[in-house]
Write a protein that holds these residues in place. Structure first.
Motif, PDB file in Angstrom:
ATOM      1  N   THR A   1      48.230  29.367  48.527  1.00  0.00           N
ATOM      2  CA  THR A   1      47.133  30.321  48.432  1.00  0.00           C
ATOM      3  C   THR A   1      46.782  30.885  49.797  1.00  0.00           C
ATOM      4  OG1 THR A   1      45.496  28.565  48.642  1.00  0.00           O
ATOM      5  CG2 THR A   1      46.134  29.192  46.401  1.00  0.00           C
TER       6      THR A   1
ATOM      7  N   THR B   1      44.780  34.194  50.374  1.00  0.00           N
ATOM      8  CA  THR B   1      44.369  34.700  49.076  1.00  0.00           C
ATOM      9  C   THR B   1      43.129  33.980  48.592  1.00  0.00           C
ATOM     10  OG1 THR B   1      45.784  33.127  47.928  1.00  0.00           O
ATOM     11  CG2 THR B   1      46.734  35.287  48.405  1.00  0.00           C
TER      12      THR B   1
ATOM     13  N   VAL C   1      41.517  30.851  42.533  1.00  0.00           N
ATOM     14  CA  VAL C   1      41.213  31.104  41.127  1.00  0.00           C
ATOM     15  C   VAL C   1      39.859  30.471  40.847  1.00  0.00           C
ATOM     16  CG1 VAL C   1      41.932  30.672  38.755  1.00  0.00           C
ATOM     17  CG2 VAL C   1      43.660  31.095  40.518  1.00  0.00           C
TER      18      VAL C   1
ATOM     19  N   VAL D   1      40.995  35.854  39.821  1.00  0.00           N
ATOM     20  CA  VAL D   1      41.211  35.841  41.264  1.00  0.00           C
ATOM     21  C   VAL D   1      40.440  37.039  41.798  1.00  0.00           C
ATOM     22  CG1 VAL D   1      42.861  36.066  43.150  1.00  0.00           C
ATOM     23  CG2 VAL D   1      43.466  34.748  41.122  1.00  0.00           C
TER      24      VAL D   1
ATOM     25  N   ASP E   1      41.480  40.813  41.185  1.00  0.00           N
ATOM     26  CA  ASP E   1      42.893  41.167  41.305  1.00  0.00           C
ATOM     27  C   ASP E   1      43.675  40.749  40.071  1.00  0.00           C
ATOM     28  OD1 ASP E   1      42.855  42.452  43.751  1.00  0.00           O
ATOM     29  OD2 ASP E   1      43.351  40.643  44.894  1.00  0.00           O
TER      30      ASP E   1
ATOM     31  N   VAL F   1      47.344  41.346  35.951  1.00  0.00           N
ATOM     32  CA  VAL F   1      47.220  41.395  37.407  1.00  0.00           C
ATOM     33  C   VAL F   1      47.273  42.863  37.819  1.00  0.00           C
ATOM     34  CG1 VAL F   1      48.337  40.783  39.604  1.00  0.00           C
ATOM     35  CG2 VAL F   1      48.261  39.119  37.731  1.00  0.00           C
TER      36      VAL F   1
ATOM     37  N   ARG G   1      49.075  44.205  43.056  1.00  0.00           N
ATOM     38  CA  ARG G   1      49.125  42.781  43.412  1.00  0.00           C
ATOM     39  C   ARG G   1      50.188  42.029  42.617  1.00  0.00           C
ATOM     40  NH1 ARG G   1      47.913  40.008  46.842  1.00  0.00           N
ATOM     41  NH2 ARG G   1      46.210  38.675  46.222  1.00  0.00           N
TER      42      ARG G   1
ATOM     43  N   LEU H   1      50.190  35.878  41.926  1.00  0.00           N
ATOM     44  CA  LEU H   1      48.884  35.755  41.271  1.00  0.00           C
ATOM     45  C   LEU H   1      49.017  35.304  39.817  1.00  0.00           C
ATOM     46  CD1 LEU H   1      47.211  36.725  43.618  1.00  0.00           C
ATOM     47  CD2 LEU H   1      46.284  38.510  42.172  1.00  0.00           C
TER      48      LEU H   1
ATOM     49  N   ARG I   1      49.625  31.625  39.773  1.00  0.00           N
ATOM     50  CA  ARG I   1      48.411  30.873  40.117  1.00  0.00           C
ATOM     51  C   ARG I   1      47.439  30.835  38.947  1.00  0.00           C
ATOM     52  NH1 ARG I   1      46.000  33.757  44.690  1.00  0.00           N
ATOM     53  NH2 ARG I   1      44.377  32.204  44.477  1.00  0.00           N
TER      54      ARG I   1
END
Length: 199
Positions: A20, A23, A26, A68, A77, A102, A106, A111, A114
């Motif tokens: 991460t 970023t 979550v 996120v 995002d 997403v 991005r 993402l 995640r």
């Protein structure tokens, strides 16, 4: 009786640790996120990748969402939702993964992975035994996380009965806590591609 929303583990207890660096983490959605979740999802609804839902639907289901965060002016995002399905014979503790999306700029940054890992961890900690999903996309992301395609007839009836055959969705199931693989752990032998959008 209304069920409490499924909530993810805290950062100190979650067994899944994906990269991460640089970023946002979550996190569970709150009531204040409902309009932004709807706005993020709208382009995917227009393209047919997500089932059409109203802003009111997002307000009612906001407790099911993980997201996120993105820049404050842009909204999240990415997001995904987990709904506990009613118990039925053969499916005593099943969940439904839906609304995985997403932001286009991005995509390809991890993402989706995640979000999916966090959702699987949330499902396991919430006592679910299986998670189901339907996608009009390739399904590759689901397969990397241990989902397998199944006939709709093997999915919980309360959900499968509402599938629209005209959409051509493929149905997937993930059995949680498989021997030899941690919840939310991707299969290392498969590589990521574009994120598959879900119902």
């Amino acid at each position: 009786m209304a069920q409490a929303p499924l909530r993810p583990a805290t950062a100190t207890t979650a067994p899944v640790r994906l990269a991460t660096l640089g970023t946002a983490p979550v996190r569970p959605a709150t009531g204040a996120d409902a309009a932004a979740l709807h706005a993020l999802s709208e382009p995917f609804m227009r393209s047919g990748e997500l089932r059409v839902r109203t802003a009111a639907d997002y307000r009612a289901a906001v407790g099911q969402f993980l997201l996120v965060p993105g820049p404050p002016s842009a909204g999240p995002d990415g997001c995904v939702a987990l709904r506990r399905l009613p118990a039925e014979p053969g499916h005593p503790a099943a969940g439904l993964l839906h609304n995985l999306c997403v932001r286009p700029e991005r995509q390809g940054t991890g993402l989706g992975s995640r979000l999916l890992a966090a959702l699987l961890d949330t499902a396991a900690r919430g006592g679910l035994r299986t998670v189901h999903a339907a996608t009009t996309g390739s399904g590759e992301l689901f397969r990397r996380f241990g989902f397998v395609p199944i006939p709709a007839a093997l999915a919980p009836r309360s959900w499968a009965a509402g599938l629209d055959p005209a959409r051509g969705s493929e149905v997937y199931r993930r059995i949680l806590a498989e021997p030899g693989r941690a919840v939310g752990q991707a299969r290392p032998d498969l590589h990521p591609r574009a994120i598959s959008q879900t119902r």
